[in-house]
Motif scaffolding. Structure first.
Motif, mmCIF file in Angstrom:
data_model
loop_
_atom_site.group_PDB
_atom_site.id
_atom_site.type_symbol
_atom_site.label_atom_id
_atom_site.label_comp_id
_atom_site.label_asym_id
_atom_site.label_seq_id
_atom_site.Cartn_x
_atom_site.Cartn_y
_atom_site.Cartn_z
ATOM 1 N N THR A 226 6.212 6.348 -1.544
ATOM 2 C CA THR A 226 5.423 5.150 -1.861
ATOM 3 C C THR A 226 4.142 5.489 -2.610
ATOM 4 O O THR A 226 3.772 6.658 -2.720
ATOM 5 N N ALA B 115 7.338 -2.395 -6.430
ATOM 6 C CA ALA B 115 6.433 -3.140 -5.537
ATOM 7 C C ALA B 115 5.185 -3.539 -6.318
ATOM 8 O O ALA B 115 4.966 -3.043 -7.426
ATOM 9 N N ASP C 199 8.088 -7.946 1.571
ATOM 10 C CA ASP C 199 6.947 -7.071 1.855
ATOM 11 C C ASP C 199 6.101 -7.792 2.898
ATOM 12 O O ASP C 199 5.207 -8.574 2.547
ATOM 13 N N THR D 54 10.375 -5.359 -3.829
ATOM 14 C CA THR D 54 9.834 -5.945 -2.601
ATOM 15 C C THR D 54 8.696 -6.882 -2.957
ATOM 16 O O THR D 54 7.855 -6.572 -3.810
ATOM 17 N N THR E 138 9.838 -4.297 3.853
ATOM 18 C CA THR E 138 8.920 -3.166 3.693
ATOM 19 C C THR E 138 7.576 -3.561 4.285
ATOM 20 O O THR E 138 7.195 -4.734 4.257
ATOM 21 N N THR E 139 6.882 -2.570 4.832
ATOM 22 C CA THR E 139 5.518 -2.829 5.296
ATOM 23 C C THR E 139 4.643 -1.706 4.756
ATOM 24 O O THR E 139 5.148 -0.684 4.291
#
Ligand code: G3P
Length: 225
Positions: free
Chosen positions: A110, A166, A6, A186, A26-27
């Motif tokens: 998300t 996450a 991440d 992540t 992932t961002t």
């Protein structure tokens, strides 16, 4: 369970990839903003570092479905390779996910906080859903059970959507979601060392070193065969 980083920092990710088996990056807007640099440059550097095959998940900033779709298409065009558009789990997001599915764009739903959000996003065609584990725990919700529910729902309805957990603060949360069957996770780059480090491993290694040296000194095994 596969691991992703991440991060929006290509240099950090390059250092991580050198040591850890990660399958992508992932961002989100917060992670990008932390770098205080041009978004396009950050993402181009990231794609260069990870290559075309590893996953790159980048988030749309829009809130209306049509605008989300346009932005997702522009991101895919610019970032190329194995790209996933991160779309927030809202009603507009569902519409965007469905449209993007029809256009062959991979998506990650998300900011997922409930099993029903996850199920709806999966039905809309999301490739991944990302439940936020620690943010849920902060609300006194049993986040691990929510991840378990999502995995069970996907299994029992034969959905191919994968769970990409996450938001973590400790190794136990990571292990618990793995046990629940989360397909992916992540984590910030700095978190990976916490997962591999163990004081008993260090102790065992220093014992091996001492025992070897007590008999063979500085000789190496490869010099003796
Ligand atoms: O990618 C999701 C993650 O960045 C949000 O979680 O709790 O680390 O801000 P948190």
């Amino acid at each position: 369970m596969i691991y992703l980083a991440d991060s929006a920092n290509a240099k950090d990710v390059a250092g991580l990839m050198d040591r850890f088996p990660i399958e992508g990056v992932t961002t989100n807007p917060t992670i990008v903003a932390r770098e205080r640099a041009d978004f396009g440059g950050l993402m181009a550097d990231m794609r260069k570092v990870i290559g075309p095959d590893l996953m790159l998940h980048a988030q749309t900033m829009q809130t209306e479905a049509g605008a989300m779709v346009r932005e997702a298409l522009a991101l895919r065009e610019a970032l190329g390779g194995n790209f996933f558009a991160k779309i927030p789990a809202t009603a507009e997001g569902l519409k965007a996910i469905r449209a993007l599915k029809g256009m062959g764009v991979q998506t990650t739903a998300t900011a997922v906080f409930s099993a029903q959000q996850a199920l709806l996003c999966a039905r809309a065609g999301a490739d991944f859903v990302a439940p936020y584990v620690n943010k849920l725990s902060d609300l006194c919700v049993d986040a691990i059970s929510v991840v378990g529910e999502i995995v069970r729902l996907f299994d029992s309805f034969g959905l191919k959507t994968r769970v990409l957990s996450a938001s973590f603060r400790n190794v136990d949360q990571v292990n618990q979601v793995a046990l629940m069957g989360s397909h992916a996770i992540t984590l910030p780059v700095s978190f990976f060392d916490k997962l591999i480090a163990h004081p008993m491993t260090d102790l065992a290694l220093s014992g091996f070193q001492a025992d070897w040296r007590s008999v063979y000194g500085d000789k190496k095994p490869e010099d003796m065969i």
